[in-house]
Write a protein that holds these residues in place. Structure first.
Motif, PDB file in Angstrom:
ATOM      1  N   HIS A 248     -52.057  11.067  -7.265  1.00 42.54           N
ATOM      2  CA  HIS A 248     -51.711  11.000  -5.907  1.00 42.54           C
ATOM      3  C   HIS A 248     -51.013   9.805  -5.223  1.00 42.54           C
ATOM      4  O   HIS A 248     -50.269  10.160  -4.446  1.00 42.54           O
ATOM      5  CB  HIS A 248     -53.417  11.344  -5.307  1.00 42.54           C
TER       6      HIS A 248
ATOM      7  N   HIS B 233     -50.776   9.112   3.913  1.00 41.13           N
ATOM      8  CA  HIS B 233     -51.555   8.636   2.639  1.00 41.13           C
ATOM      9  C   HIS B 233     -51.797   7.102   2.859  1.00 41.13           C
ATOM     10  O   HIS B 233     -52.770   6.705   2.445  1.00 41.13           O
ATOM     11  CB  HIS B 233     -50.449   8.910   1.637  1.00 41.13           C
TER      12      HIS B 233
ATOM     13  N   TRP C 188     -54.270  18.335   6.919  1.00 40.59           N
ATOM     14  CA  TRP C 188     -55.316  17.019   6.972  1.00 40.59           C
ATOM     15  C   TRP C 188     -56.066  17.342   8.323  1.00 40.59           C
ATOM     16  O   TRP C 188     -55.851  18.114   9.148  1.00 40.59           O
ATOM     17  CB  TRP C 188     -54.408  15.787   7.452  1.00 40.59           C
TER      18      TRP C 188
ATOM     19  N   ASP D  85     -57.110  14.357   3.573  1.00 45.68           N
ATOM     20  CA  ASP D  85     -56.260  15.127   3.010  1.00 45.68           C
ATOM     21  C   ASP D  85     -56.755  16.036   2.027  1.00 45.68           C
ATOM     22  O   ASP D  85     -57.799  16.094   1.289  1.00 45.68           O
ATOM     23  CB  ASP D  85     -55.309  13.972   1.936  1.00 45.68           C
TER      24      ASP D  85
ATOM     25  N   HIS E 189     -53.632  19.013  -4.223  1.00 45.04           N
ATOM     26  CA  HIS E 189     -53.456  17.933  -4.982  1.00 45.04           C
ATOM     27  C   HIS E 189     -54.286  16.646  -4.850  1.00 45.04           C
ATOM     28  O   HIS E 189     -54.606  15.762  -5.665  1.00 45.04           O
ATOM     29  CB  HIS E 189     -51.919  17.426  -4.734  1.00 45.04           C
TER      30      HIS E 189
HETATM   31 MN   MN3 Z   1     -51.960  13.857  -0.588  1.00 44.81          MN
END
Ligand code: MN3
Length: 248
Positions: free
Chosen positions: A69, A119, A171, A210, A214
């Motif tokens: 990630h 992120h 998100w 998130d 993934h």
């Molecule tokens: Mn992500």
């Protein structure tokens, strides 16, 4: 050495940054405001190091997920963003400024600037579990949560709903709006509440989750709700509280 400093040092050392002077990591264009995200070296955005080791969020978020990630997904947003803004006006701007002016149809910048910001915030608001106790907000932030949502649990419920019902990738956010009030929202893909030309509910995010696959699929597969529940064990409320005070 304190555990926290040790983890930080290990993470930096593992990235080969430990003997690099801070001025070189941050570069001259790095904004001085500690709450501005989007680490830059010269005019290029760079991957911000984690404040903890890849396995430090176990068992809630596994080491391999963190490695991929941070090192692959987040890194790719940064590479793509740098390529998209190279030799343009945006190349000189802070990440927040780019998010402020980016328009709906500017997809490569919208997606990758959003990806980099989201992120960078996400890593900051997570912290390794130190005790068996669920971490709790305190002070001004706790007061504001209780006044806006009646209780911390009610806020979490609403945030969990926003996370679970986000269809596909995106998100969930806890943010501060222009009236200095807390609100919960969710956005698609890598959009966020700072994109005032694009999203309806705008403000400064102070906590984000998130919910792209993934972020959780290796450990949780299709069980997004279990990942969302585990998230609350990892919140760095001190950091979220500082961001709340800075935003309001
Ligand atoms: Mn992500």
């Amino acid at each position: 050495m304190k555990k926290r400093n040790f983890l930080k040092t290990s993470a930096l050392a593992s990235m080969g940054l430990i003997f690099t002077p801070v001025s070189q990591i941050f570069g001259k264009t790095q904004p001085l405001d500690a709450y501005t995200l989007g680490l830059k070296k010269a005019d290029e955005f760079v991957l911000p190091p984690l404040d903890y080791a890849f396995d430090a969020l176990e068992p809630h978020i596994d080491k391999m997920t963190m490695e991929i990630h941070h090192g692959k997904h987040h890194a790719a947003y940064i590479t793509n963003l740098n390529n998209a803004i190279k030799e343009t006006e945006m190349g000189k701007m802070t990440l927040e400024k780019i998010l402020d002016i980016v328009k709906e149809k500017e997809s490569p910048i919208r997606n990758n600037a959003g990806g980099h910001y989201n992120h960078s915030l996400f890593w900051k608001i997570l912290t390794p579990v130190s005790t068996n106790k669920m971490p709790q907000p305190t002070g001004e932030l706790l007061k504001a949560i209780e006044s806006r949502f009646t209780s911390l649990d009610k806020m979490k419920e609403q945030f969990n709903d926003a996370s679970k019902t986000r269809f596909g990738s995106g998100w969930a956010w806890l943010s501060v709006n222009s009236k200095k009030e807390l609100f919960i929202s969710s956005t698609a893909n890598q959009d966020n509440p700072l994109m005032i030309q694009i999203v309806k509910e705008t403000g400064t995010p102070i906590l984000g989750l998130d919910v792209w696959e993934h972020a959780y699929y290796l450990k949780y597969q299709n069980k997004r709700a279990d990942y969302i529940a585990a998230f609350w064990n990892l919140i760095n409320w001190e950091e979220v509280g500082k961001r709340y005070l800075a935003a309001k």
